[in-house]
Design an enzyme around this catalytic site. Structure first.
Site, PDB file in Angstrom:
ATOM      1  N   SER A   1       0.809  -1.218   0.000  1.00  0.00           N
ATOM      2  CA  SER A   1       0.000   0.000   0.000  1.00  0.00           C
ATOM      3  C   SER A   1       0.844   1.272   0.000  1.00  0.00           C
ATOM      4  CB  SER A   1      -0.956   0.005   1.193  1.00  0.00           C
ATOM      5  OG  SER A   1      -0.253  -0.205   2.403  1.00  0.00           O
TER       6      SER A   1
ATOM      7  N   HIS B   1       1.863   4.742   4.461  1.00  0.00           N
ATOM      8  CA  HIS B   1       1.045   5.385   3.429  1.00  0.00           C
ATOM      9  C   HIS B   1       1.519   6.814   3.175  1.00  0.00           C
ATOM     10  CE1 HIS B   1      -2.565   2.551   4.474  1.00  0.00           C
ATOM     11  NE2 HIS B   1      -1.561   1.919   3.887  1.00  0.00           N
TER      12      HIS B   1
END
Length: 290
Positions: free
Chosen positions: A171, A226
């Site tokens: 991610s 992230h």
């Protein structure tokens, strides 16, 4: 057959005396402001796919590597939905105390590893969509470099923020792709009709905001990775858009990638010093002790 002198795309066999493809003609017209905002963008075969070259893209290769690692983890642990911490560390999870004390490869191995079935399913769905878009615009090797460097940035941020917590997943690198695309579109690297551009930017912005909020609310999601991947992607995308926007600017792009990697390496070394970890290369003494 002749090729376009601007981008290298193959021209039609019925093209006589014309050395610029339809895509480049519209691209230049858009830059001069001669086209309406809703002008359709012609779809022409990508110039970096040459005759005889495999049609399999880097996105599919990354997808396959993630799937293969997941299958290996399932077979080695007899688990599918949620892997134990020991399995994650064994397969290359990013743990700052191990990474900064010798096992630097964990900064990259962890982006091909996932914590369970739902984790990999969601990430691969995002990768398939964003990866295809990013690869089609940047080309194979630039896309591969952006993906790996953004994954590296995500891993450095994660390990520096919580050095004793295992971190896995693609991610961070995927957030980096979103950041690179946002920077490129904002800085005008790609000639895309404004109506289509606004929709793409809204989708990218919604993806980033929704997932950051989701990561902040749901425990166990590494939002630091992230954010690290997103910021790295924004920086890399902006540098490419400003300094090396065209395919023939490959040496400049390589220089940009080298500078960003060196900056991330400096950040990793500084984080290791901050936590008093023995900076070395090789098996971590903490792992050997365990």
């Amino acid at each position: 057959m002749a090729n376009c002198i601007r981008c290298g795309r193959q021209l039609s066999g019925l093209t006589f005396g014309k050395k610029i493809c339809q895509w480049c003609e519209q691209h230049e017209a858009a830059q001069r402001g001669e086209l309406p905002d809703d002008a359709p963008q012609p779809v022409i075969r990508r110039p970096w796919v040459s005759r005889g070259e495999s049609t399999m893209g880097v996105t599919q290769v990354i997808f396959g590597v993630n799937a293969a690692v997941f299958v290996g983890m399932v077979l080695s642990s007899a688990s599918v939905m949620d892997f134990p911490g020991g399995t994650l560390v064994h397969w290359g999870a990013n743990v700052g105390a191990l990474t900064f004390s010798g096992e630097w490869w964990r900064l990259l191995t962890n982006i091909f590893e996932h914590g369970g079935l739902l984790h990999i399913a969601f990430n691969m769905w995002c990768l398939w969509n964003l990866g295809e878009l990013c690869e089609s615009l940047y080309g194979r090797w630039t896309f591969a470099a952006i993906y790996l460097i953004c994954g590296l940035g995500a891993s450095v941020a994660s390990a520096a923020w919580h050095p004793y917590v295992p971190s896995v997943g693609a991610s961070g690198a995927i957030f980096g792709l979103a950041g690179a695309l946002i920077a490129a579109f904002k800085l005008g690297e790609f000639s895309v009709p404004r109506s289509a551009l606004s929709g793409t930017l809204r989708s990218l912005g919604a993806f980033v905001v929704y997932n950051l909020i989701f990561g902040a609310v749901i425990p166990g999601i590494d939002n630091t990775a992230h954010i690290g991947g997103l910021v790295t992607g924004l920086i890399v995308g902006a540098l490419i858009a400003l300094g090396a926007p065209r395919q023939e600017h490959a040496p400049r792009r390589v220089a940009i990638f080298v500078v960003v990697i060196l900056a991330l390496a400096g950040g990793a070394i500084a984080a290791g010093h901050h936590y008093g970890l023995p900076l070395r290369l090789g098996r971590s003494p903490f792992m050997m002790g365990a």
